[in-house]
Design a protein around this motif. Sequence first.
Motif, PDB file in Angstrom:
ATOM      1  N   ASP A1002       0.810  -1.218   0.000  1.00 44.42           N
ATOM      2  CA  ASP A1002       0.000   0.000   0.000  1.00 44.42           C
ATOM      3  C   ASP A1002       0.848   1.274   0.000  1.00 44.42           C
ATOM      4  OD1 ASP A1002      -2.235  -1.583  -0.005  1.00 44.42           O
ATOM      5  OD2 ASP A1002      -2.482  -1.532   2.175  1.00 44.42           O
ATOM      6  N   ASP A1003       1.968   1.258   0.716  1.00 48.18           N
ATOM      7  CA  ASP A1003       2.805   2.463   0.763  1.00 48.18           C
ATOM      8  C   ASP A1003       3.316   2.824  -0.631  1.00 48.18           C
ATOM      9  OD1 ASP A1003       2.416   2.616   3.453  1.00 48.18           O
ATOM     10  OD2 ASP A1003       4.344   1.722   4.005  1.00 48.18           O
ATOM     11  N   ILE A1004       3.758   1.812  -1.358  1.00 50.56           N
ATOM     12  CA  ILE A1004       4.240   2.038  -2.720  1.00 50.56           C
ATOM     13  C   ILE A1004       3.093   2.512  -3.612  1.00 50.56           C
ATOM     14  CG2 ILE A1004       5.213   0.933  -4.775  1.00 50.56           C
ATOM     15  CD1 ILE A1004       7.266   1.281  -2.625  1.00 50.56           C
ATOM     16  N   ALA A1005       1.950   1.837  -3.484  1.00 47.29           N
ATOM     17  CA  ALA A1005       0.804   2.180  -4.317  1.00 47.29           C
ATOM     18  C   ALA A1005       0.350   3.609  -4.052  1.00 47.29           C
ATOM     19  CB  ALA A1005      -0.343   1.206  -4.062  1.00 47.29           C
ATOM     20  N   ASN A1006       0.306   4.006  -2.776  1.00 43.94           N
ATOM     21  CA  ASN A1006      -0.131   5.368  -2.435  1.00 43.94           C
ATOM     22  C   ASN A1006       0.853   6.415  -2.954  1.00 43.94           C
ATOM     23  OD1 ASN A1006      -2.394   4.395  -1.135  1.00 43.94           O
ATOM     24  ND2 ASN A1006      -1.400   4.322   0.880  1.00 43.94           N
ATOM     25  N   LYS A1007       2.137   6.119  -2.812  1.00 43.68           N
ATOM     26  CA  LYS A1007       3.145   7.061  -3.292  1.00 43.68           C
ATOM     27  C   LYS A1007       3.043   7.242  -4.806  1.00 43.68           C
ATOM     28  CE  LYS A1007       8.182   7.782  -3.483  1.00 43.68           C
ATOM     29  NZ  LYS A1007       9.513   7.250  -3.104  1.00 43.68           N
TER      30      LYS A1007
END
Length: 1021
Positions: A1002-1007
């Motif tokens: 999720d962190d990668i996707a949000n960034k």
Amino acid sequence: MNSYKKINSILGWIVFAIASIVFIMTAEPTASFWDCGEYIATAYKLQVGHPPGAPFFQLIGRFFTFFAFGDVSNVAFMINIMSALSSSFTILFLFWTLTMLAKKLALRSGEMTEGKMYAVFGSAVVGSLAYTFSDSFWFSATEGEVYGMSSFFTALVFWAILKWEENADEKHSFRWLIFIAYMMGLSVGVHLLNLLAIPAIAFVYYFKRNKTVNYKGMIVTFIVSILILGFVMTGIIPWIVKLASYFELFFVNTIGMPFNSGTIIYFVLLIGGIFWGIRYTRKNNKTVLNTIIWALTFILIGYSSFFLLIIRSNANTPIDENNPEDAISLLSYLNREQYGDWPILHGQYFNAPIADRKDGTPVYRRSEEKGKYIIIYDRKGTIPVYNSEFTTLFPRMWNNTEQRYIKDYKTWSKMKGIPTEATDEFGESQVLNKPTFGENLRYFFRYQINHMYFRYFMWNFSGRQNDVQGMADRKNGNWITGIRFLDNARLGPVLDTPKSLQSKATNKFYLLPLILGLIGLIYQLKNDNRNFMVVLLLFLMTGLAIVVYLNQHSPQPRERDYAYAASFYAFAIWIGLGIYALYETLTKKTEQKLTAIIISGIALILVPGIMAKEGWDDHNRSNRYTALAIANNYLNSCAPNAILFTNGDNDTFPLWYAQEVEGLRTDIRVVNLSLLNTEWYIEQMKRKAYDADPVPFSLKWDQYKDGTRNFTYFIENENIKGHVELKQLFDIIHKDPARLTMQTRIGPLEYFPTKKFKIKIDSARILETGTVSPENAHLIEDVIKWTINRSGITKNHLMVLDLLATNNWERPVYFAITTGSDAYIGLQDYFQIEGLTYRLIPVKTRSTGGQTGRIESDIMYDNMVNKFQFGNMNDPKVYLDETSTRMTMNLRSNFFRLVNTLIEENRYDSAKVVMDLCLEVMPDETVPYNYFVMPIAEGYYKIGETEKANEIYNRMIDIFAEQLDYYFAFSGNRKNLYNYEREQNLAMLQKLVQVSTRFKQDDIANKASEVFDIYFAMYSE
């Protein structure tokens, strides 16, 4: 003056030493891409390279290879050192040329003083070192190509004519003219560029022999010099051989004498005539005529290096292009007939209809059986005569061989055209959009002069944006200054290029060399207009005159700046004279000696100093082995005794080098499809070469000779249903060729009655030859079926079909992945990728998603992991030019395709090895992450290496963000210049979001999503 001469000599050799050290330090240790592999291979074994040949270059190159002392891995470096030393000798003679020209300026205001002497030497040092570090010249100095040695000959003869001028009143001064003639003769065996110095040489002679000069005299001198140039280029060079061919035909075919007797008689008469002429003119005190005959004699002595080609061609060397074994075939070789002709002063537009045809020159070939030369191709009706409505003076837009050329003609010329009715050779009328003469000139000025000359000129003396080839969109390859407000106004924020797009080839000279050169130009014009005219002629003849002569289409295969190096040499003379101009201006108020030292010192730092600092990283080829590594990878992507089809320079010449010089994989027969259109190359492919057996073509010489089956049409017979067995068609060619020949109004045409072909498969034979592994036996097709969706095929593809019909899977057949879909003739569904090659196998795998061929993971893994080399691509100190970085795309693409297959086979450990290797040999630091790395990151996710995948994705998000920031910084008329790149980066961000979401990162996707939203909003405005 003795001290002057001594310092002049010592300083010249010091500058020579500096240039030599620089060029040798930055020389490539092995073969480079493009023609270098061919030149090195042909020099090492004295073989026959592409027309019109460089035999003197090869002879000197062969001498230098002795210093490899038997270590074949050092052969290329020795020839590269030859180019380096040729180039440093160019600098030496430039230094001495500058001291002579600057000395003339100094002596105009009185005797030589110490201050003047310092200024003269300062001029020579700055000018010669500026040329040392100029972009185009430095490039040629570090590779085994002809342009370094060609520059040496130009510098030598220009210096020599100035030496003649100094000694013209001495008794034996004509020796300098004879020396120049000899050097020009030798230079023909390197490159014809040197001959363009003739007009400048003629003006030195005119000015020296005429105390009073006028416009009429100069016009006459120019006309005479052009006639001399034309006489050498179109008279001596071809006609010496053409007359030999006439003698040979007469004495062999008419009188019935043995082969070569006519040639021998011709040269005996020629030598006898020269000997008589020398004696006659000397006896009768005809000094001028005597000098002319001696000059002609020494030109011919230099030109005689071309005997090497005939001698070596008769030895049937593995590389024997055009097979020039006698005077007749040598003439075709020298005329570059395989490359065709192009209009210069008058000719057709690209869309001109053919109104008629005329006969060409017959093609002869030696027949041992008949004991004479026979006509193998009469060339009747082969020369098109174009409709006069579509011809023009000074045609610039003429080439219609490819649609992309036509498209670029229209783009560069902003063509609207004039609807014009035209009648073709069959009497049929049509209305075509003819370019106007103004549009023709617009193309000339915008593309041929501005893009293909002035842009290169400014690279050398202002600065260069990057090393990506400049195209019609003008995104890359532009000249820059390094001065922000000037570059922003012309090009947009190119100086703010993000790290991921930065190039070592970005060079910023801040206009300083240009300004200094313009000062020198103006100063020489005002104070020494005669020598200004001489330098100007050298500048124009080796610059704009070449532009006019080459008449280049757009796009070119690569940048062509190396062709104009002699023009930049002339401008370097003005850079040097700019120092003396500044000295003379400032000494009116300051002490002479100190002024000369200060000006020279400051200029040394600001001009050649900055040029050296900016250019070092992109001209330093030391420790780069990319071309050799790629050649190794092509060869090691093939099974033993394979036949490998290639197409272009960079998938052929490095392979020739690897095989011919370093002895790598000599069991493989490399077959270049471009050359396979010629009968001499087909003949050579039917001979054994080293460990490679002959290519098993079934067609005989008279079935593919010049003029026979140049094009085989597909004229489908409605009575033929389905696919036709390929062998049946070739059986008909052998037994009853008339059945596949059609009589038409333009003559007989060879054809096939179908475009659908098949080959029956014997599965036992396939397994016996190892074409398919036993575990994949169930995948073998009973019949290979394919369609060639075009109107017909050229001779090269006919020969490929011949091979497929007769090979019976005895030899593995491969296509280089860089040959392009046109070369695959519809066989892609039966390809298996094994590295940098596709192997033809009887297993069908439909191409999907732009990816061709199935993957045999064990073979491809072994090739790419255990056999591939990467030529120090991972070394940050190694400069990877555009050609090298383009190769990384193929490598990364193959890596991720192999990874996907290994993961599908649940071989996670092997997949990790492949992914780790990919990132190790092509790290972000040297080959910035791009689209081709995204599947690698996804592969890490699939095998559970989440941290590694996140690291890659984080870096890629940063890359996409900085690139988008750069692309959106462009405004005004360049606002939409990078629309494609914007859309591509946004699409990749979307893909990145999807993949990271699927693997719950999720962190990668949000960034990634945040970055996408920001720039998509900007895109939508």
